[in-house]
Each structure stands twice: as C-alpha cells, then as structure tokens.
Design a protein around this motif. Structure first.
Motif, mmCIF file in Angstrom:
data_model
loop_
_atom_site.group_PDB
_atom_site.id
_atom_site.type_symbol
_atom_site.label_atom_id
_atom_site.label_comp_id
_atom_site.label_asym_id
_atom_site.label_seq_id
_atom_site.Cartn_x
_atom_site.Cartn_y
_atom_site.Cartn_z
ATOM 1 N N ILE A 131 -5.280 3.802 2.097
ATOM 2 C CA ILE A 131 -4.185 3.701 2.826
ATOM 3 C C ILE A 131 -3.068 4.442 1.908
ATOM 4 N N VAL A 132 -2.285 5.178 2.743
ATOM 5 C CA VAL A 132 -1.401 5.970 2.134
ATOM 6 C C VAL A 132 0.027 5.333 2.572
ATOM 7 N N LYS A 133 0.756 4.699 1.415
ATOM 8 C CA LYS A 133 1.844 3.776 1.691
ATOM 9 C C LYS A 133 2.845 4.223 2.538
ATOM 10 N N ARG A 134 3.157 5.467 2.637
ATOM 11 C CA ARG A 134 4.200 6.203 3.446
ATOM 12 C C ARG A 134 3.790 5.953 4.994
ATOM 13 N N TRP A 135 2.750 5.961 5.179
ATOM 14 C CA TRP A 135 2.210 5.630 6.852
ATOM 15 C C TRP A 135 2.438 4.303 7.149
ATOM 16 N N CYS A 136 2.501 3.365 6.348
ATOM 17 C CA CYS A 136 2.588 1.977 6.454
ATOM 18 C C CYS A 136 3.675 1.383 7.241
ATOM 19 N N LYS A 137 3.510 0.175 7.848
ATOM 20 C CA LYS A 137 4.921 -0.317 8.595
ATOM 21 C C LYS A 137 6.034 -0.710 7.569
ATOM 22 N N ASP A 138 5.284 -0.887 6.647
ATOM 23 C CA ASP A 138 6.391 -1.595 5.363
ATOM 24 C C ASP A 138 6.757 -0.536 4.148
ATOM 25 N N ALA A 139 6.792 0.806 4.884
ATOM 26 C CA ALA A 139 7.117 1.653 3.774
ATOM 27 C C ALA A 139 8.481 1.777 3.348
ATOM 28 N N ARG A 140 9.253 1.421 4.131
ATOM 29 C CA ARG A 140 10.871 1.541 3.702
ATOM 30 C C ARG A 140 11.361 0.328 2.831
ATOM 31 N N LEU A 141 10.266 -0.781 2.934
ATOM 32 C CA LEU A 141 10.592 -1.853 1.952
ATOM 33 C C LEU A 141 10.263 -1.719 0.533
ATOM 34 N N SER A 142 11.019 -0.928 -0.293
ATOM 35 C CA SER A 142 10.560 -0.741 -1.438
ATOM 36 C C SER A 142 11.807 -0.959 -2.395
ATOM 37 N N LYS A 143 11.569 -1.477 -3.635
ATOM 38 C CA LYS A 143 12.770 -1.750 -4.486
ATOM 39 C C LYS A 143 13.159 -0.564 -5.510
ATOM 40 N N MET A 144 14.459 -0.553 -5.500
ATOM 41 C CA MET A 144 15.150 0.634 -6.122
ATOM 42 C C MET A 144 15.313 0.289 -7.736
ATOM 43 N N PHE A 145 15.258 1.040 -8.603
ATOM 44 C CA PHE A 145 15.273 0.586 -10.161
ATOM 45 C C PHE A 145 16.553 1.452 -10.692
ATOM 46 N N ASP A 146 17.440 0.790 -11.702
ATOM 47 C CA ASP A 146 18.194 1.707 -12.220
ATOM 48 C C ASP A 146 17.558 2.316 -13.481
ATOM 49 N N CYS A 147 18.226 2.967 -14.209
ATOM 50 C CA CYS A 147 17.887 3.767 -15.421
ATOM 51 C C CYS A 147 17.010 2.932 -16.589
ATOM 52 N N ASN A 148 17.478 1.644 -16.565
ATOM 53 C CA ASN A 148 16.788 0.610 -17.411
ATOM 54 C C ASN A 148 15.715 0.024 -17.031
#
Length: 156
Positions: A131-148
């Motif tokens: 399963i390639v994550k970018r084709w999933c229904k929840d592909a846009r639900l991802s966390k963003m991280f700062d430089c730390n």
C-alpha cells in the motif's frame, strides 16, 4: 487576487474530494475480499484502477506453472488480455509478492497477477508493504515537524 481565488478554488475542490472519500463507499463489483479492503484503504480515484485490475484478475489470469525456491513460490501467470506470461514470486510467510510486470513499482497499486495469486492463496487484505500511502484516503492526515523534530500541527 487571482492567485488567491485560484488557491481557494483548489482548496474547495480538495475538501469536496476528501469529504467524498471519507463519507461514501464505492460499489464492489467482484466477490474478492481483497477488493473490499481496497475500497476501505484507497481513495475513490485510485480504487477505480485497483478495481479494474481485480476484475481482470478473475477472468484473464490462469496459472501456467509453479515452482518452490525455499520459502518462495514462483508462479507463471498467463494473462489472456495481454497474451503474455508473467512471473509472480510470492512468500507465504510475509505475504510479499512481486510481479515481472512491475506495476506496483510503476503505478503504486498491485497488478491483476498479484491479486490473482493473493486470492488463490486466501489473502483477504492488501499487505501493508503493498500500500502506497499517497493513494490512501488518509494521505493528507500527516504531522508536520519543526527543525527540532517536534510535532507542530497536522495537515488536513
């Protein structure tokens, strides 16, 4: 001003697509359990391609030969639509399958040959490694991280 308007339209369209993916279920056209799992995992657009492969796996794929190499099973699958043979290597322990057509590597969805192998071996869900994550229904639900490396927010 035109740029902002275009971006607003793009966001609106994306929200409509996301809403459709979350709150509707595509029609199932085969008896394969793996197709139902594909409908639960993939976005509607990608599921249409996956569903076409699932339908073709039923009518066009047949086994032409089978060999065992240790824990691997190598099957020659005849595709009547393309009038070709494909080699599918399958490991029952890990559920990993690779096909000589290389569709998973090219398009990000498993081919009809692999679907045929999975269904003939009783696999009811698409293995996680296929399963390639970018084709999933929840592909846009991802966390963003700062430089730390700390989570700042979640994209939706």
């Amino acid at each position: 001003m035109r740029f902002d308007s275009a971006m607003d339209q793009q966001r609106h369209t994306q929200k409509q697509i996301d809403n459709c993916n979350r709150h509707s279920f595509p029609e199932i056209s085969t008896h394969l359990a793996i197709e139902v799992h594909g409908a639960q995992v993939y976005s509607h657009k990608v599921f249409e391609e996956f569903q076409e492969e699932a339908k073709c796996s039923i009518g066009t794929c047949k086994s032409r030969g089978f060999t065992e190499c240790g824990s691997l099973e190598v099957t020659t699958v005849r595709d009547a639509n393309r009038d070709r043979n494909y080699e599918v290597t399958y490991c029952p322990d890990t559920l990993k399958a690779t096909c000589s057509c290389r569709m998973l590597e090219r398009k990000g969805i498993i081919s009809r040959h692999v679907i045929w192998i999975y269904s003939s071996n009783g696999v009811k869900i698409i293995p996680e490694q296929c399963i390639v994550k970018r084709w999933c229904k929840d592909a846009r639900l991802s966390k963003m991280f700062d430089c730390n490396g700390e989570a700042t927010r979640t994209l939706i």
